[in-house]
Design a protein around this motif. Structure first.
Motif, PDB file in Angstrom:
ATOM      1  N   LYS A  62       0.822  -1.090   0.283  1.00 38.53           N
ATOM      2  CA  LYS A  62      -0.252   0.254   0.218  1.00 38.53           C
ATOM      3  C   LYS A  62       0.843   1.269  -0.094  1.00 38.53           C
ATOM      4  N   ASP A  65       2.378   2.143  -3.399  1.00 40.93           N
ATOM      5  CA  ASP A  65       1.261   2.286  -3.717  1.00 40.93           C
ATOM      6  C   ASP A  65       1.280   4.053  -3.432  1.00 40.93           C
ATOM      7  N   ARG A  68       4.689   6.015  -5.501  1.00 39.83           N
ATOM      8  CA  ARG A  68       4.531   5.442  -6.723  1.00 39.83           C
ATOM      9  C   ARG A  68       3.294   6.906  -7.085  1.00 39.83           C
ATOM     10  N   ALA A  70      -0.105   7.559  -8.535  1.00 41.23           N
ATOM     11  CA  ALA A  70      -0.924   6.942  -9.252  1.00 41.23           C
ATOM     12  C   ALA A  70      -2.314   6.784  -9.211  1.00 41.23           C
ATOM     13  N   LYS A  71      -2.960   7.160  -9.184  1.00 36.89           N
ATOM     14  CA  LYS A  71      -4.041   7.424  -8.791  1.00 36.89           C
ATOM     15  C   LYS A  71      -5.609   5.736  -9.864  1.00 36.89           C
ATOM     16  N   SER A  72      -5.262   5.020  -9.368  1.00 31.13           N
ATOM     17  CA  SER A  72      -6.061   3.669  -9.501  1.00 31.13           C
ATOM     18  C   SER A  72      -7.721   4.466  -9.651  1.00 31.13           C
ATOM     19  N   LYS A  73      -8.319   4.984  -8.266  1.00 30.52           N
ATOM     20  CA  LYS A  73      -9.602   5.566  -7.701  1.00 30.52           C
ATOM     21  C   LYS A  73      -9.237   7.293  -8.150  1.00 30.52           C
ATOM     22  N   ASP A  76      -7.799   7.795  -3.914  1.00 32.84           N
ATOM     23  CA  ASP A  76      -6.740   6.807  -3.585  1.00 32.84           C
ATOM     24  C   ASP A  76      -5.656   8.334  -2.891  1.00 32.84           C
ATOM     25  N   ASN A 107       2.056  -8.985  -4.791  1.00 33.69           N
ATOM     26  CA  ASN A 107       0.820  -9.101  -5.251  1.00 33.69           C
ATOM     27  C   ASN A 107       1.083 -10.878  -5.580  1.00 33.69           C
TER      28      ASN A 107
END
Length: 176
Positions: A62, A65, A68, A70-73, A76, A107
């Motif tokens: 987490k 993420d 990094r 980058a927002k996938s939602k 986030d 993962n």
């Protein structure tokens, strides 16, 4: 508590979860007979050890993420939302929090249900070694979050997180 401080408190909890297996080993595992666990006689202790180990891996992913960026939602949280200097946090450990190989193994072995099911203790991803390598970044991240907490409403979470990081750091230094 304002929204930003509440988010910072949530991130502090994630940092804390990275350390949960180390704390399990230091504070609780010593009270269980390892032979009983191996023989399946203390299933509760075995389950708690496994749960804390997996929780630490998930928390590390987490944070990977988060750093990094980058927002996938849309909801986030990422480091940029807090003005965190990601290259400064990652100084000395690489361009990313987790290497591509570490992230892939987490993962496949922890975050997703695959044929691997779970990273076992003999896997190529050594949690204690990984955490030891990442502790300086966790310290810098907590410091960046303290700066971002302009209302100072997350101070108690930041204090607890910084104390936990220091405790885990001292445990890792003793092991070396």
């Amino acid at each position: 508590m304002d929204k930003r401080s509440a988010q910072i408190a949530t991130i502090c909890e994630c940092i804390d979860h990275c350390c949960v297996f180390t704390i399990w080993c230091e504070d609780f595992a010593k009270f269980f007979d390892e032979e009983d666990i191996v023989a399946g006689l203390d299933r509760g202790a075995e389950l708690m050890a496994e749960a804390t180990r997996l929780m630490s891996f998930v928390a590390l992913r987490k944070l990977d993420d988060f750093l990094r960026g980058a927002k996938s939602k849309p909801d986030d949280l990422v480091a940029g939302d807090f003005g965190i200097d990601v290259p400064g946090v990652l100084a000395g450990i690489g361009e990313t929090f987790l290497t591509g190989n570490e992230r892939e193994k987490i993962n496949k072995g922890v975050a997703h249900l695959t044929e691997n099911l779970a990273l076992d203790e003999d896997s190529e991803v050594d949690l204690q070694e990984l955490l030891s390598r990442l502790l300086p970044a966790l310290e810098r991240l907590a410091s960046g979050l303290r700066t971002a907490d302009t209302s100072q409403e997350a101070t108690q979470w930041l204090d607890k997180t910084e104390a936990l990081i220091e405790r885990v750091h001292s445990l890792h230094v003793r092991q070396v």
